[in-house]
Design an enzyme around this catalytic site. Structure first.
Site, PDB file in Angstrom:
ATOM      1  N   HIS A 170      -9.028  40.491 -17.003  1.00  0.00           N
ATOM      2  CA  HIS A 170      -9.606  39.949 -18.108  1.00  0.00           C
ATOM      3  C   HIS A 170     -10.770  38.987 -17.603  1.00  0.00           C
ATOM      4  O   HIS A 170     -10.623  38.240 -16.954  1.00  0.00           O
ATOM      5  CB  HIS A 170      -8.715  39.500 -19.132  1.00  0.00           C
ATOM      6  CG  HIS A 170      -9.364  38.810 -20.335  1.00  0.00           C
ATOM      7  ND1 HIS A 170      -9.285  37.230 -20.618  1.00  0.00           N
ATOM      8  CD2 HIS A 170      -9.951  39.337 -21.228  1.00  0.00           C
ATOM      9  CE1 HIS A 170     -10.025  36.976 -21.442  1.00  0.00           C
ATOM     10  NE2 HIS A 170     -10.432  38.278 -22.003  1.00  0.00           N
ATOM     11  N   SER A 171     -11.921  39.063 -18.368  1.00  0.00           N
ATOM     12  CA  SER A 171     -12.919  38.030 -18.047  1.00  0.00           C
ATOM     13  C   SER A 171     -13.187  37.985 -16.709  1.00  0.00           C
ATOM     14  O   SER A 171     -13.581  38.962 -15.856  1.00  0.00           O
ATOM     15  CB  SER A 171     -12.698  36.904 -18.813  1.00  0.00           C
ATOM     16  OG  SER A 171     -13.935  36.135 -19.024  1.00  0.00           O
ATOM     17  N   MET A 172     -12.915  36.638 -16.167  1.00  0.00           N
ATOM     18  CA  MET A 172     -13.190  36.479 -14.650  1.00  0.00           C
ATOM     19  C   MET A 172     -12.263  37.253 -13.830  1.00  0.00           C
ATOM     20  O   MET A 172     -12.710  37.608 -12.783  1.00  0.00           O
ATOM     21  CB  MET A 172     -13.081  34.991 -14.507  1.00  0.00           C
ATOM     22  CG  MET A 172     -13.168  34.698 -12.785  1.00  0.00           C
ATOM     23  SD  MET A 172     -12.427  32.721 -12.639  1.00  0.00           S
ATOM     24  CE  MET A 172     -10.856  33.200 -12.470  1.00  0.00           C
TER      25      MET A 172
END
Length: 284
Positions: free
Chosen positions: A101-103
């Site tokens: 998720h995300s980074m």
């Protein structure tokens, strides 16, 4: 629906990482990587909804219950990638899948591109390439990063008089989440100090990144991903402005209602994300 997790601590040659393990021992091996300043609880709602998977949600170095990098160290993405490979080796997982998720999705994508022999399948939630830097200013970025590093010893973490105050602060941060999601993250991410609480995470995580891949370099990397890949986008997420770029990626794409933390914000979002992941991992 958060289920029962097994807390694990994995001693690597250079650092000890914590995580949460969930799912049948004979399930498909998956390592889940959270976003910046989050922790393994980012997947607390999602993991119990993935019945066929053996998921290890890691606290990345400097986050949650994991150790911080040694003095003088920083947190580039490639160091996270190395950590993940060593975790997989310790678990005996020669091949494994990744959910990021995300980074954590950016790290997962770079690892899958660089080590295709290790990664079976890839799920990217609201992340694929690093944010774009202002073109033509690498010296200014490096200078800013170096000044921040030299002044790091004088920086203090936020202080909260109560857990509820920390929950409110996290829910209203630059990457806002629902209050219930914030409470899950805070339970793992907060530590007591005299008179109140502060974050466990390493303050160095908020320093400017000295060097960042240019967009063309980042795209060249993800275009080398060989494994089946599912990219999940939130209608009110952070990737809405990357339409042309996303069209170039040969990935399965799904757009779902919700914000950047759609898999964590509420049960409805977790249900939708889990349904897509379960279909992706089910052989045709």
């Amino acid at each position: 629906m958060t289920g029962i997790f097994e807390e694990v601590h994995l001693r690597l040659p250079h650092i000890t990482l914590a995580g949460r393990l969930h799912g049948p021992e004979d399930g498909t091996p998956v390592i889940a990587l959270h976003g910046w300043l989050d922790n393994a609880s980012s997947f607390a709602r999602l993991m119990p909804r993935l019945p066929g998977l053996r998921v290890l949600a890691l606290d990345l170095a400097g986050h949650g219950l994991s150790e911080h990098r040694p003095a003088g160290g920083l947190y580039p993405h490639w160091e996270y990638a190395r950590d993940v490979l060593q975790v997989a080796d310790q678990l005996g997982w020669e091949r494994f899948s990744l959910i990021g998720h995300s980074m954590g999705a950016i790290v997962a994508a770079q690892l899958a591109a660089a080590m295709p022999e290790r990664v079976e399948r890839l799920v990217l939630i609201e992340g694929v390439v690093p944010p774009e830097s202002a073109p033509g200013h690498p010296a200014q970025r490096l200078g800013k990063a170096l000044r921040e590093q030299l002044a790091h010893g004088t920086r203090r973490k936020p202080f909260y008089a109560s857990v509820d105050q920390a929950v409110r602060a996290r829910s209203l941060s630059g990457l806002p989440v629902t209050e219930s999601a914030a409470r899950l993250l805070v339970e793992r991410g907060l530590q007591p100090v005299e008179g109140g609480f502060t974050w466990r995470s390493d303050n160095r995580l908020t320093l400017t990144t000295p060097v960042r891949l240019e967009r063309a370099q980042a795209m060249e990397m993800v275009l080398r991903i060989e494994c089946p890949t599912l990219l999940m986008l939130a209608e009110a997420g952070l990737l809405a402005g990357l339409g042309d770029l996303l069209e170039r990626l040969p990935f399965e794409r799904v757009r779902l209602p919700g914000g950047h933390h759609l898999h964590l914000d509420d049960d409805a979002g977790a249900d939708l994300v889990a349904a897509c992941i379960n279909r992706f991992f089910t052989p045709p």
